[in-house]
Design a protein around this motif. Sequence first.
Motif, short mmCIF file in Angstrom:
data_model
loop_
_atom_site.label_atom_id
_atom_site.label_comp_id
_atom_site.label_asym_id
_atom_site.label_seq_id
_atom_site.Cartn_x
_atom_site.Cartn_y
_atom_site.Cartn_z
N GLU A 168 -109.49 66.94 22.09
CA GLU A 168 -109.78 67.92 21.04
C GLU A 168 -109.24 67.51 19.67
O GLU A 168 -108.92 68.35 18.85
N LEU A 169 -109.17 66.22 19.41
CA LEU A 169 -108.62 65.75 18.14
C LEU A 169 -109.69 65.71 17.06
O LEU A 169 -110.87 65.48 17.33
N THR A 170 -109.25 65.91 15.83
CA THR A 170 -110.17 65.89 14.71
C THR A 170 -110.19 64.52 14.05
O THR A 170 -109.33 63.67 14.31
N CYS A 171 -111.16 64.29 13.18
CA CYS A 171 -111.33 63.03 12.45
C CYS A 171 -111.30 61.85 13.44
O CYS A 171 -111.85 61.93 14.52
N ASN A 172 -110.65 60.75 13.06
CA ASN A 172 -110.61 59.57 13.92
C ASN A 172 -109.27 59.43 14.63
O ASN A 172 -108.88 58.35 15.04
N HIS A 173 -108.55 60.53 14.81
CA HIS A 173 -107.20 60.44 15.34
C HIS A 173 -107.17 60.04 16.81
O HIS A 173 -106.19 59.43 17.27
N LYS A 174 -108.19 60.36 17.58
CA LYS A 174 -108.22 59.92 18.97
C LYS A 174 -108.29 58.40 19.05
O LYS A 174 -107.61 57.78 19.88
N ASP A 175 -109.04 57.79 18.16
CA ASP A 175 -109.14 56.33 18.14
C ASP A 175 -107.82 55.71 17.69
O ASP A 175 -107.41 54.66 18.20
N ILE A 176 -107.13 56.34 16.75
CA ILE A 176 -105.82 55.85 16.30
C ILE A 176 -104.83 55.87 17.46
O ILE A 176 -104.07 54.91 17.67
N ILE A 177 -104.84 56.94 18.26
CA ILE A 177 -103.94 57.03 19.41
C ILE A 177 -104.27 55.95 20.43
O ILE A 177 -103.39 55.31 21.00
N ARG A 178 -105.56 55.74 20.66
CA ARG A 178 -105.97 54.69 21.61
C ARG A 178 -105.43 53.33 21.17
O ARG A 178 -104.89 52.57 21.99
N LYS A 179 -105.54 53.03 19.89
CA LYS A 179 -105.03 51.75 19.37
C LYS A 179 -103.51 51.70 19.47
O LYS A 179 -102.93 50.64 19.73
N ALA A 180 -102.84 52.84 19.25
CA ALA A 180 -101.38 52.87 19.35
C ALA A 180 -100.92 52.59 20.78
O ALA A 180 -99.92 51.89 20.99
N VAL A 181 -101.62 53.13 21.76
CA VAL A 181 -101.27 52.89 23.16
C VAL A 181 -101.43 51.40 23.49
O VAL A 181 -100.56 50.79 24.14
N LEU A 182 -102.51 50.79 23.02
CA LEU A 182 -102.72 49.36 23.25
C LEU A 182 -101.62 48.53 22.61
O LEU A 182 -101.13 47.56 23.20
N LYS A 183 -101.19 48.92 21.41
CA LYS A 183 -100.12 48.19 20.73
C LYS A 183 -98.79 48.39 21.46
O LYS A 183 -98.00 47.44 21.59
N LEU A 184 -98.53 49.61 21.94
CA LEU A 184 -97.31 49.86 22.72
C LEU A 184 -97.30 49.02 23.98
O LEU A 184 -96.26 48.45 24.35
N GLN A 185 -98.43 48.92 24.65
CA GLN A 185 -98.53 48.08 25.85
C GLN A 185 -98.22 46.62 25.51
O GLN A 185 -97.45 45.95 26.22
#
Length: 230
Positions: A168-185
């Motif tokens: 339920e995220l607005t704008c492109n924030h879901k994609d930002i989180i996805r990229k953050a998880v990949l970077k954390l990994q």
Amino acid sequence: MERNKPMEYTDNRAVCKDVHIFLETASGTFLSEILINTVVFSFYNNNLKVLLLQTGEGCCYFLPEGYVFKDETMDDASLRILQQCFKLKDILYNEQFHVSDETGQANESIFSEMLRLSGIEVPKDSWVNARKVSVCYYSLVDRFKVFPTAQDLFSSKLVWADIRDISELTCNHKDIIRKAVLKLQEDMDKKPIAYNLLNKTFTLKELQGLYEAVFQKKIVSANFQRKMLC
């Protein structure tokens, strides 16, 4: 999604007045073309969580977002925004991981969207409607040291959401989180940052649970133990 205690609202009329003052003066104070978005991670109950804000109307969720003062660095701005919003002084780890310069609605800022939802008219030529570049960070924190301080027209609640439940995220924030998880990994495979998400003392089983939550897959215990002991 797990909800913290809702924040109390201030007088919306006063907030609207403050918003109009901000619209008139911010372009002289901030780098108005640049936004800071931060993905705040915490780990508990064997789940990797991300901190979201919820709109006053409850219609959408979004990441912490803010502007950069003209006399500060991006790193300082990221820390300042978290400290102002959540009294976060003990930020265990904070790293820039992505720059989003998409055009169109995907690059639309939360601020401009919330202004429209709140019925505040913004001139078409306002700096708010100009193209924005979003500089993205991810932070590792202790969830029990996160306290809401902002009381405004736009956000009413803090929400700790499982990274698998962010539809339920607005704008492109879901994609930002996805990229953050990949970077954390990626970082957890290369740098000793996992301990920032655990207690000062932890077991090998707890460490394995963290890796399983971050990488979103089950790991064979024997294989994990060999990897950690290498």
